[in-house]
Design an enzyme around this catalytic site. Structure first.
Site, PDB file in Angstrom:
ATOM      1  N   CYS A  78     -19.910 -15.757 -45.919  1.00 57.12           N
ATOM      2  CA  CYS A  78     -21.069 -15.285 -46.680  1.00 57.12           C
ATOM      3  C   CYS A  78     -20.957 -13.772 -46.927  1.00 57.12           C
ATOM      4  O   CYS A  78     -20.018 -13.333 -47.579  1.00 57.12           O
ATOM      5  CB  CYS A  78     -22.365 -15.695 -45.996  1.00 57.12           C
ATOM      6  SG  CYS A  78     -23.817 -15.542 -47.087  1.00 57.12           S
ATOM      7  N   HIS A 178     -21.504 -21.479 -46.440  1.00 60.86           N
ATOM      8  CA  HIS A 178     -21.610 -21.483 -44.985  1.00 60.86           C
ATOM      9  C   HIS A 178     -20.909 -22.726 -44.430  1.00 60.86           C
ATOM     10  O   HIS A 178     -21.481 -23.818 -44.459  1.00 60.86           O
ATOM     11  CB  HIS A 178     -23.084 -21.501 -44.556  1.00 60.86           C
ATOM     12  CG  HIS A 178     -23.781 -20.203 -44.774  1.00 60.86           C
ATOM     13  ND1 HIS A 178     -23.823 -19.220 -43.811  1.00 60.86           N
ATOM     14  CD2 HIS A 178     -24.453 -19.725 -45.845  1.00 60.86           C
ATOM     15  CE1 HIS A 178     -24.507 -18.184 -44.280  1.00 60.86           C
ATOM     16  NE2 HIS A 178     -24.889 -18.463 -45.515  1.00 60.86           N
ATOM     17  N   GLU A 180     -20.529 -23.517 -41.433  1.00 61.33           N
ATOM     18  CA  GLU A 180     -21.291 -23.992 -40.274  1.00 61.33           C
ATOM     19  C   GLU A 180     -22.482 -24.845 -40.672  1.00 61.33           C
ATOM     20  O   GLU A 180     -23.077 -25.526 -39.835  1.00 61.33           O
ATOM     21  CB  GLU A 180     -21.730 -22.808 -39.401  1.00 61.33           C
ATOM     22  CG  GLU A 180     -22.898 -21.990 -39.917  1.00 61.33           C
ATOM     23  CD  GLU A 180     -22.554 -20.959 -40.984  1.00 61.33           C
ATOM     24  OE1 GLU A 180     -23.435 -20.149 -41.319  1.00 61.33           O
ATOM     25  OE2 GLU A 180     -21.408 -20.967 -41.503  1.00 61.33           O
TER      26      GLU A 180
END
Length: 200
Positions: A78, A178, A180
């Site tokens: 990011c 992202h 994650e």
């Protein structure tokens, strides 16, 4: 065992990034010191907030030159990816300068809000070990600024304009999305980054 460290750049996503590696059976340490970063096999630079905030945090920790001269694989996430570039329009801040180019604000358009938030399709721009197996898949984005599609771009996204969704030059890599928060697609990208093939 691959030694993975996450640079504590003050972003709210450090915990979720660490948990994403735990799901891959990797105990990624959260670090703020140069020695730990240089000793790692893989370095993650997450970032949430503004480019100026994250860059100020790196300067405060005296890690800017450490990251600029790192000889280990580095993955920016990011804002962490945006800081790999020379500069950002967001706050007119200088980045790490590891990749040429300038990060600019997304223009948006009719029916397209900024920030760009949610799941979007990834389009491969060239083959690369970092993004093996994710062309055409969707990943989760939250951003108002983006890097241009250059020769270093390996995945592009679109939000009224094409932008770099993932980049790679040598040992330097980054994802605007992202991983994650991108379920199986994000896990695949992280596994690709950890793989010996990344350095081949």
């Amino acid at each position: 065992m691959t030694r993975v460290v996450i640079v504590d750049a003050g972003g709210a996503n450090t915990g979720s990034v660490r948990y994403a590696f735990e799901r891959l059976d990797i105990d990624a340490a959260l670090v703020t010191d140069a020695a730990s970063i240089r000793a790692a096999d893989r370095v993650i630079l997450p970032g949430v907030g503004t480019a100026a905030q994250v860059m100020a945090r790196l300067q405060q920790l005296d890690l800017v030159e450490v990251l600029r001269t790192l000889e280990r694989p580095l993955l920016g996430i990011c804002v962490g990816m945006q800081l790999l570039f020379e500069s950002s329009e967001e706050g007119e801040v200088a980045g790490l300068g590891l990749l040429p180019g300038r990060v600019s604000r997304l223009r948006g358009g009719p029916g397209l809000r900024v920030p760009h938030m949610g799941w979007s399709t990834l389009r491969a721009t060239r083959p690369d070990a970092l993004v093996e197996g994710v062309d055409g898949a969707q990943a989760y984005f939250v951003h108002s600024f983006a890097a241009p599609v250059t020769d270093d771009c390996v995945l592009a996204g679109d939000h009224g304009q094409a932008f770099a969704a993932a980049v790679r030059r040598g040992l330097i890599a980054g994802t605007q999305f992202h991983p994650e928060r991108s379920a199986a697609v994000g896990a695949r990208v992280l596994r690709n980054f950890l793989s010996p093939a990344f350095e081949a």
